[in-house]
Design a protein around this motif. Structure first.
Motif, PDB file in Angstrom:
ATOM      1  N   PRO A  48       6.037   6.159   1.250  1.00  0.00           N
ATOM      2  CA  PRO A  48       5.146   5.576   2.244  1.00  0.00           C
ATOM      3  C   PRO A  48       5.901   5.362   3.562  1.00  0.00           C
ATOM      4  CG  PRO A  48       4.867   4.472   0.146  1.00  0.00           C
ATOM      5  CD  PRO A  48       6.067   5.371   0.011  1.00  0.00           C
ATOM      6  N   THR A  65       1.115   7.851   2.465  1.00  0.00           N
ATOM      7  CA  THR A  65       1.421   6.970   1.336  1.00  0.00           C
ATOM      8  C   THR A  65       2.266   7.634   0.269  1.00  0.00           C
ATOM      9  OG1 THR A  65      -0.623   7.561   0.190  1.00  0.00           O
ATOM     10  CG2 THR A  65      -0.691   5.641   1.680  1.00  0.00           C
ATOM     11  N   GLU A  81      -0.762  12.234  -0.175  1.00  0.00           N
ATOM     12  CA  GLU A  81      -1.765  11.526  -0.979  1.00  0.00           C
ATOM     13  C   GLU A  81      -2.858  10.969  -0.076  1.00  0.00           C
ATOM     14  OE1 GLU A  81       0.465   8.460  -2.911  1.00  0.00           O
ATOM     15  OE2 GLU A  81       1.456   9.869  -4.266  1.00  0.00           O
ATOM     16  N   THR A  82      -2.437  10.196   0.907  1.00  0.00           N
ATOM     17  CA  THR A  82      -3.347   9.566   1.857  1.00  0.00           C
ATOM     18  C   THR A  82      -2.728   9.666   3.236  1.00  0.00           C
ATOM     19  OG1 THR A  82      -3.997   7.953   0.164  1.00  0.00           O
ATOM     20  CG2 THR A  82      -4.566   7.430   2.436  1.00  0.00           C
ATOM     21  N   GLN A  93      -4.939  -2.363   5.267  1.00  0.00           N
ATOM     22  CA  GLN A  93      -4.931  -1.128   4.475  1.00  0.00           C
ATOM     23  C   GLN A  93      -3.686  -1.065   3.596  1.00  0.00           C
ATOM     24  OE1 GLN A  93      -5.075   1.600   7.763  1.00  0.00           O
ATOM     25  NE2 GLN A  93      -7.029   2.448   7.054  1.00  0.00           N
ATOM     26  N   VAL A  94      -2.560  -1.339   4.199  1.00  0.00           N
ATOM     27  CA  VAL A  94      -1.303  -1.265   3.452  1.00  0.00           C
ATOM     28  C   VAL A  94      -1.267  -2.357   2.382  1.00  0.00           C
ATOM     29  CG1 VAL A  94       1.210  -1.295   3.610  1.00  0.00           C
ATOM     30  CG2 VAL A  94      -0.133  -0.203   5.410  1.00  0.00           C
ATOM     31  N   ARG A  96      -3.772  -3.326   0.648  1.00  0.00           N
ATOM     32  CA  ARG A  96      -4.533  -2.784  -0.486  1.00  0.00           C
ATOM     33  C   ARG A  96      -3.673  -1.810  -1.296  1.00  0.00           C
ATOM     34  NH1 ARG A  96      -8.608  -3.000   3.415  1.00  0.00           N
ATOM     35  NH2 ARG A  96      -8.461  -0.776   3.889  1.00  0.00           N
ATOM     36  N   PHE A  97      -2.894  -0.979  -0.602  1.00  0.00           N
ATOM     37  CA  PHE A  97      -1.984  -0.068  -1.308  1.00  0.00           C
ATOM     38  C   PHE A  97      -0.945  -0.871  -2.092  1.00  0.00           C
ATOM     39  CE2 PHE A  97      -2.968   2.972   2.340  1.00  0.00           C
ATOM     40  CZ  PHE A  97      -3.860   3.724   1.600  1.00  0.00           C
ATOM     41  N   ALA A 100      -2.420  -2.318  -5.296  1.00  0.00           N
ATOM     42  CA  ALA A 100      -2.495  -1.291  -6.340  1.00  0.00           C
ATOM     43  C   ALA A 100      -1.115  -1.058  -6.953  1.00  0.00           C
ATOM     44  CB  ALA A 100      -3.065   0.000  -5.774  1.00  0.00           C
ATOM     45  N   ARG A 119       8.176   1.742  -5.242  1.00  0.00           N
ATOM     46  CA  ARG A 119       7.001   2.061  -4.426  1.00  0.00           C
ATOM     47  C   ARG A 119       6.397   0.789  -3.827  1.00  0.00           C
ATOM     48  NH1 ARG A 119       3.683   6.376  -3.435  1.00  0.00           N
ATOM     49  NH2 ARG A 119       1.443   6.021  -3.513  1.00  0.00           N
ATOM     50  N   PHE A 123       5.838  -0.100   0.187  1.00  0.00           N
ATOM     51  CA  PHE A 123       4.592  -0.540   0.823  1.00  0.00           C
ATOM     52  C   PHE A 123       4.785  -1.861   1.547  1.00  0.00           C
ATOM     53  CE2 PHE A 123       2.173   2.332  -2.110  1.00  0.00           C
ATOM     54  CZ  PHE A 123       1.605   3.093  -1.105  1.00  0.00           C
TER      55      PHE A 123
END
Length: 132
Positions: A48, A65, A81-82, A93-94, A96-97, A100, A119, A123
């Protein structure tokens, strides 16, 4: 020596960019790298971060990402990926990543957990790099 190279940016859904570029700054899994014409061939993964493309005196920047990058002496192909244009990227937005990724950490073990934690850290670093 060539003065430009073909740059392709693709997601699973669509092609986002196809231009002649002077240089591409890449957030590689092993660290930041810059690909320029006549670069040695490399295949690497993305972490990312921000992908920066310089072409004809202008610069385009994208938040990615993860994914893969193939570099040859005459091209850079990014399979991401995105992708979000940097000017549209938000901390939300980040976040939310990152949420996850937290779920992935909670549901994994061993070396999979180590990768998930790495990961998640990426993020969190990306989130702190964005303006408030």
């Amino acid at each position: 020596m060539a003065s430009s190279m073909r740059f392709e940016l693709v997601t699973p859904e669509k092609s986002l960019a196809s231009v002649l570029a002077d240089a591409v700054d890449i957030p590689g899994a092993e660290g930041e790298m810059t690909a320029m014409p006549d670069h040695a061939s490399v295949l690497t993964t993305l972490r990312p971060g921000f992908l920066k493309v310089r072409a004809d005196g202008s610069k385009a920047e994208y938040m990615v990402t993860g994914g893969f990058v193939e570099i040859t002496d005459s091209s850079v192909t990014v399979l991401a990926e995105t992708v979000v244009p940097a000017e549209d990227a938000t901390r939300e937005q980040v976040a939310r990543f990152a949420e996850a990724a937290e779920t992935e950490v909670a549901n994994s073990s061993g070396s999979d957990r180590d990768l998930a934690e790495k990961r998640l850290g990426e993020f969190r670093a990306l989130q702190s790099a964005l303006p408030r």
